[in-house]
Design an enzyme around this catalytic site. Structure first.
Site, PDB file in Angstrom:
ATOM      1  N   LYS A  66       0.821  -1.335   0.059  1.00  0.00           N
ATOM      2  CA  LYS A  66       0.062  -0.065  -0.034  1.00  0.00           C
ATOM      3  C   LYS A  66       0.972   1.370   0.158  1.00  0.00           C
ATOM      4  O   LYS A  66       0.440   2.219  -0.575  1.00  0.00           O
ATOM      5  CB  LYS A  66      -0.835  -0.079   1.210  1.00  0.00           C
ATOM      6  CG  LYS A  66      -2.126  -1.015   0.959  1.00  0.00           C
ATOM      7  CD  LYS A  66      -2.863  -0.964   2.356  1.00  0.00           C
ATOM      8  CE  LYS A  66      -4.098  -2.055   2.035  1.00  0.00           C
ATOM      9  NZ  LYS A  66      -4.946  -1.748   3.278  1.00  0.00           N
ATOM     10  N   ASP A 102     -10.075   2.605   2.354  1.00  0.00           N
ATOM     11  CA  ASP A 102     -10.204   1.922   3.739  1.00  0.00           C
ATOM     12  C   ASP A 102     -10.709   2.834   4.922  1.00  0.00           C
ATOM     13  O   ASP A 102     -11.581   2.399   5.593  1.00  0.00           O
ATOM     14  CB  ASP A 102      -8.768   1.555   4.362  1.00  0.00           C
ATOM     15  CG  ASP A 102      -7.996   0.536   3.473  1.00  0.00           C
ATOM     16  OD1 ASP A 102      -8.751  -0.428   2.975  1.00  0.00           O
ATOM     17  OD2 ASP A 102      -6.864   0.366   3.494  1.00  0.00           O
TER      18      ASP A 102
END
Ligand code: ATR
Length: 271
Positions: A66, A102
């Protein structure tokens, strides 16, 4: 045009994202596929370039890529920049556009349980990548305390968010008893193969406990919180499903019609 999208990670075998997006392709009747791509850290950039060149619309990115995903992007959203990580890469006219969904997944998940991400006091356990997304989701809260085994990581994360401060990992029992509205576990403790999180509830309890772990369900923390009388106890599946909503919309231009349906299915499968 058949839409091609997927998720890139290492390992990737256990990812539930293909189940979620696959269900939504079926529900909407949009022609597309969502595949798992296993890429080691050394192979990550080449894998992204290949998918972009092959005409994929974009990919989700998961552990351990990420941060790297953010670094290789030509354009980044405000959220991804603030979090320091991207879980969504879109390929637009040959450019890589990075975003992070997220935090949105967490916000939406707690909203569906009647809660808000804007509270007086929240306690976040852990200071890794997952915690950064939660901190961004809680950025409108008055006070967020970060407790991490390695204190320096908590300090570093807190320094990036004006409403956050670091405290000692050893004070977690005491702070949880001071009745924060929200307690969030972002550590790997309680995950399959890991020791459980040692957290004693006593006195006042938080209004809500969220454990972002998805396996096993319920986690030991969820069981303890329920036994202690916490009003809202949530595992990691709602956040996982809701973080996929903006990704699906980015890939297809359409909102998934009923995210609750796949959430119910997965909850049934894993409980
Ligand atoms: P992620 O990006 O998924 O958040 P990570 O960066 O590896 O993953 O973070 C894992 C978190 O779990 C960290 O906060 C870690 O604490 P440290 O920063 O001290 O490593 C926490 N964690 C893992 N094992 C732990 C343990 N046995 N006791 C306490 N915390 C633990």
């Amino acid at each position: 045009m058949v839409i091609r999208a997927g998720v890139v990670g290492h390992p990737i075998g256990q990812s539930l994202s293909p189940d979620i997006h696959g269900a939504w392709f079926a529900d909407t009747g949009i022609e597309g596929s969502y595949e798992k791509i296993d890429a080691s850290p050394d192979a990550f950039v080449a894998a992204i370039e290949r998918l972009k060149d092959e005409g994929w619309v974009g990919v989700n990115v998961t552990v351990p890529h990420k941060e790297r995903a953010l670094a290789i992007a030509d354009e980044t959203s405000k959220a991804a920049k603030a979090i320091g990580a991207a879980n969504l890469l879109r390929f637009v006219s040959g450019r890589i556009v990075a975003d992070n969904t997220d935090w949105w997944g967490f916000t939406r998940a707690i909203e569906t349980a009647g809660l808000s991400a804007c509270v007086e006091c929240a306690v976040v356990l852990g200071a890794g990548g997952a915690a950064a997304g939660i901190l961004y989701a809680l950025r409108e809260s008055r006070e967020v305390l970060i407790l991490n085994r390695t204190r320096q990581r908590a300090e570093d994360l807190a320094s990036r968010f004006p409403n956050a401060s670091a405290d000692e990992w050893g004070r977690r029992h005491e702070l949880v008893a001071s009745s924060p509205q929200l307690l969030v576990n972002t550590t790997s403790l309680g995950m399959e193969g890991q020791p459980p999180l040692d957290l004693r509830f006593g006195g006042s309890v938080p209004d809500a406990v969220v454990d972002i772990v998805t396996k096993p369900l319920p986690t030991p923390l969820m069981t303890d919180a329920e036994a202690a009388g916490v009003g809202v106890v949530m595992g990691g599946l709602p956040m996982l499903v809701y973080q996929a909503v903006p990704s699906f919309a980015a890939f297809t231009g359409h909102e998934p019609p009923a995210p609750e349906a796949i959430l119910r299915q997965l909850t049934k499968r894993f409980s």
